[in-house]
Scaffold this motif. Structure first.
Motif, PDB file in Angstrom:
ATOM      1  N   PRO A   1       0.805  -1.227   0.000  1.00 33.27           N
ATOM      2  CA  PRO A   1       0.000   0.000   0.000  1.00 33.27           C
ATOM      3  C   PRO A   1       0.836   1.273   0.000  1.00 33.27           C
ATOM      4  N   ARG A   2       2.081   1.194   0.431  1.00 35.42           N
ATOM      5  CA  ARG A   2       2.928   2.391   0.516  1.00 35.42           C
ATOM      6  C   ARG A   2       3.692   2.664  -0.771  1.00 35.42           C
ATOM      7  N   LYS A   3       3.744   1.683  -1.655  1.00 37.73           N
ATOM      8  CA  LYS A   3       4.490   1.869  -2.895  1.00 37.73           C
ATOM      9  C   LYS A   3       3.646   2.573  -3.953  1.00 37.73           C
ATOM     10  N   LYS A   4       4.338   3.179  -4.929  1.00 34.38           N
ATOM     11  CA  LYS A   4       3.698   3.821  -6.066  1.00 34.38           C
ATOM     12  C   LYS A   4       3.891   2.946  -7.304  1.00 34.38           C
ATOM     13  N   TYR A   5       2.857   2.890  -8.142  1.00 35.27           N
ATOM     14  CA  TYR A   5       2.899   2.024  -9.311  1.00 35.27           C
ATOM     15  C   TYR A   5       2.431   2.770 -10.560  1.00 35.27           C
ATOM     16  N   ARG A   6       3.066   2.453 -11.678  1.00 36.32           N
ATOM     17  CA  ARG A   6       2.598   2.915 -12.986  1.00 36.32           C
ATOM     18  C   ARG A   6       2.094   1.702 -13.762  1.00 36.32           C
ATOM     19  N   ILE A   7       0.935   1.853 -14.398  1.00 35.82           N
ATOM     20  CA  ILE A   7       0.320   0.767 -15.150  1.00 35.82           C
ATOM     21  C   ILE A   7       0.353   1.105 -16.632  1.00 35.82           C
ATOM     22  N   THR A   8       0.874   0.174 -17.442  1.00 40.36           N
ATOM     23  CA  THR A   8       0.898   0.361 -18.892  1.00 40.36           C
ATOM     24  C   THR A   8       0.249  -0.838 -19.566  1.00 40.36           C
ATOM     25  N   GLU A   9      -0.295  -0.609 -20.739  1.00 40.94           N
ATOM     26  CA  GLU A   9      -0.914  -1.691 -21.499  1.00 40.94           C
ATOM     27  C   GLU A   9       0.105  -2.276 -22.464  1.00 40.94           C
ATOM     28  N   ILE A  10       0.196  -3.608 -22.482  1.00 41.58           N
ATOM     29  CA  ILE A  10       1.087  -4.310 -23.402  1.00 41.58           C
ATOM     30  C   ILE A  10       0.258  -5.237 -24.291  1.00 41.58           C
ATOM     31  N   ASN A  11       0.936  -5.955 -25.181  1.00 36.14           N
ATOM     32  CA  ASN A  11       0.260  -6.849 -26.125  1.00 36.14           C
ATOM     33  C   ASN A  11      -0.770  -6.108 -26.970  1.00 36.14           C
TER      34      ASN A  11
END
Length: 736
Positions: free
Chosen positions: A682-692
């Motif tokens: 919960p403390r981390k930051k994430y970036r989400i990208t679309e692949i395929n």
């Protein structure tokens, strides 16, 4: 005989906490508590003053180990007339009034059995695994049962089996011989079981158990899971969900006839008795011999199905699945491109396509063998394992060389347990075939089963594999198929036909042990006309299994979803084929949720389809470690909404992949709401990208946004799945 011990050395781990560590032999007897504690759970046995061994607790571990002895006194149920209703291993013919775990006929013809506690000991295998053994004996007859509990601390998994032996003056007949006998207490019990058929594997059914006995079993002899697999779940008090509820997972590690009796008794307690099916199989045990049952494994979670499945998947990768923490080969299979119609030139083209596609290996399927009765369809040739000279004049070796020249590996399909009546082997050795001598033969897929109870047949089957690798040491992979069940069960070799079903499986395991002893590192797929033989008894010898011949990707979403409760992604072979109406992107995305393979005609793919597959394979190679060895979270159930969503995250919670699919094509169907992720920090930051992404298309998602793990798990993320975006694959990474 011994069904539960592997011949290969495995690293085992777990510590079990026992109140008493040394062997205890009692003369003046006091009550003895025997707790089996894992990281979160406890299974507690008690040897009472009359030396009956009882189960008194199963569930979440208590802080104070001494409080387990207080549990029994808090239940004010109806009278227990026998003292055996909660027995750890229930005998029959004496005081017992319920379903027994063991039934015997003694050498003098007596059918009664009484089992009393003698001693127990524990052996610490390593920091994570311990082995408890408990000796039970009949006070009248020289008859002994030893119960084993192998416990895996971190994974909360227990394997349980029994050893049965006697010193009577004649043979004893074992009428029933279960591996385990559990006793549960709850307000209600909900069974989630599975059924199916060819191309319809792992169809779930859930219902509340009512009083009496519910039996899950198989009498097919081989391909035993065709109609009903031996895996199941029991929810306590109410049906468990993915993240809530008390649930027990159970599975028998055995590839033959099995039987699980679930008895809700008159006191409203649930008794689970699991083991080899004793159907048509009373077993004569000579003095001094030992009958060892296959392990029954179970794990318990008070945090729902997802938690239980991750425990079981982790256990399987570490301790049971062949090379569970290792690597796997992506492949191109020729079956749907050629079926039985191929030659060296056609295969050479396909091997070139393997390199072009970007996978690791070419797999040659059925049809490469037999000469007198050429294997040009499924009606002839099984049993005659020499290369077909018309199709392969230069043998398998030339294909292995062709693959090597193209920078890929070569694998081969075999079905060594089976035989076509139209074969040279049948003409030479009709006595090697399972069939009743006075009855008409009855075929399953135009074939019969070889008698693996016969040591000569075991040598023959082992020899098939041994010769292939001796002649072709660069052969890199075997797909081991098993397409028939056993009709007209009879062995020309065995004198006692009631031993047949057991000795067949004993013979199969003997062959597989020999193969693994000589070829310990060769990847092998466990196939059985689809998922007819998927169990941990077999998977200890195989690197992966074939879930179903049904490769329609929409169907596979549902089939693979259910298998994932019990088996890790690395063990599931998923192929891209021409089944179904979905585009190549959808088919490939679904197959990536496990061990990826292709069964397509590469040179007929449109240009953009080929480009997509090549790029998807590159993405897969970059993420396969997370898929194979990470934690799996099922986010959106395809049976409960328009979207299916499955997530894999690495151990560091820093990287992962999410597969999202539209499973309802009705007008306006989409991912209307955000999907809550799981297993993040919960403390981390994430970036989400679309692949395929398919060539020429772009993502509708904003890749510039960064989200906290807290936000993604409590609010969620919308993959924007809709009728124009039916399959969306997302990669997420920690932003530092």
């Amino acid at each position: 005989m011994n069904f539960n011990q592997r011949t290969t050395t495995v690293i085992l781990g777990f510590s079990i906490v026992l109140l008493l560590k040394d062997i205890i032999v009692t003369k003046s007897f006091a009550q003895t508590l025997i707790p089996i504690e894992t990281q979160n759970n406890a299974f507690v046995l008690e040897a009472e003053k009359d030396k009956d061994l009882s189960s008194i607790y199963f569930g979440k571990k208590l802080v104070d180990i001494n409080e387990y002895k207080l549990v029994s006194g808090l239940y004010k149920q109806t009278e227990e007339y026998t003292g055996l209703a909660n027995a750890a291993y229930t005998p029959s013919g004496s005081r017992n009034l319920l379903e027994p775990a063991i039934t015997v006929t003694h050498a003098d013809g007596n059918n009664s059995l009484d089992l009393r506690y003698v001693s127990h000991k524990q052996a610490k295998v390593n920091d994570n695994v311990s082995l408890l053994s408990i000796v039970l004996k009949d006070p009248v007859y020289d008859f002994e049962v030893k119960l084993y509990y192998k416990s895996y601390f971190k994974e909360d998994v227990v394997e349980q089996w029994s050893e049965i032996k006697h010193g009577e003056k004649g043979d004893v007949v074992l009428q029933k011989y279960a591996s385990a006998n559990l006793h549960l207490k709850a307000k209600s019990y909900w069974l989630n079981q599975y059924h199916g058929d060819w191309a319809k594997e792992m169809q779930p059914e859930e219902a509340r158990l009512t009083h009496g006995i519910k039996t899950i079993d198989s009498k097919l002899g081989t391909r035993a899971n065709l109609f009903q697999p031996s895996v199941f779940m029991i929810s306590l008090d109410k049906p468990a969900t993915e993240d809530e509820g008390n649930v027990l997972y159970g599975a028998l590690e055995y590839s033959g006839n099995f039987k699980v009796d679930l008895e809700l008794d008159y006191q409203d307690n649930l008794r689970i008795i699991a083991g080899i099916n004793n159907y048509a199989s009373p077993y004569t045990l000579k003095p001094g011999d030992t009958f060892t049952t296959p392990p029954f494994l179970y794990t318990f979670s008070n945090q729902g199905k997802g938690n239980a499945s991750r425990k079981l998947q982790s256990w399987a990768r570490k301790y049971k699945l062949q090379d569970g923490n290792g690597n796997r080969l992506t492949l191109l299979n020729n079956w749907e491109a050629t079926y039985f119609d191929f030659n060296e030139n056609k295969l050479a083209e396909l091997i070139g396509d393997t390199k072009k596609l970007g996978v690791d290996m070419f797999l040659l399927d059925d049809g490469w063998f037999a000469n007198k009765y050429s294997r040009n369809d499924d009606r002839a040739g099984l049993g005659d394992w020499q290369e077909n000279k018309a199709k392969l004049p230069n043998g398998i070796g030339s294909l292995v060389k062709e693959a090597t020249a193209n920078g890929v590996k070569f694998g081969l399909w075999i079905e060594p347990e089976m035989i076509n009546p139209k074969s040279e082997l049948y003409e030479k050795h009709p006595d090697w075939v399972i069939k009743q001598p006075k009855r008409n033969e009855h075929y399953f897929r135009n074939q019969l089963v070889l008698d693996l109870a016969n040591p000569q047949v075991q040598d023959f089957v082992y020899g098939i594999v041994d010769r292939l690798f001796t002649k072709n040491p660069e052969l890199a992979y075997l797909k081991w198929d098993c397409n028939a069940v056993i009709y007209n069960a009879h062995s020309a070799f065995l004198k006692n036909q009631s031993h047949f079903y057991i000795e067949y499986m004993n013979g199969l395991y003997n062959v597989l042990k020999r193969i693994r002893a000589k070829f310990p590192n060769v990847p092998m797929m466990l196939c059985s006309g689809g998922g007819g033989r998927v169990d941990y008894g077999a998977l200890q010898f195989f690197t992966e299994f074939w879930p179903s011949d049904n490769t329609d990707p929409m169907e596979r979403i549902f089939i693979q979803w259910e298998y994932s409760y019990f088996y890790p992604a690395i063990s599931s072979s998923n192929h891209v084929t021409d089944w179904g109406k979905q585009p190549i992107k959808f088919r490939t995305d679904v197959a990536m949720m496990g061990k990826l393979g292709f069964d397509i005609v590469v040179n007929k793919l449109p240009e953009n389809d080929l480009k997509f597959c090549q790029e998807a394979i590159k993405n897969y190679n970059g993420l396969k470690d997370v898929i194979w060895h990470g934690d799996q979270y099922r986010l959106a159930n395809p049976r409960e909404g328009n979207v299916a969503s499955v997530m894999y995250v690495d151990e560091a919670k820093a990287r992962g992949i999410i597969f999202n699919y539209l499973v309802n094509n009705r007008y306006g169907s989409n991912s209307a709401s955000p999907i809550k992720l799981k297993g993040l920090d919960p403390r981390k930051k994430y970036r989400i990208t679309e692949i395929n992404l398919f060539p020429g298309t772009s993502s509708t998602l904003d890749v510039k946004k960064v989200f906290s793990g807290d936000f993604l798990m409590n609010v969620g993320f919308n993959p924007d799945v809709n009728t124009s975006r039916t399959s969306v694959v997302l990669e997420f990474k920690e932003v530092k």
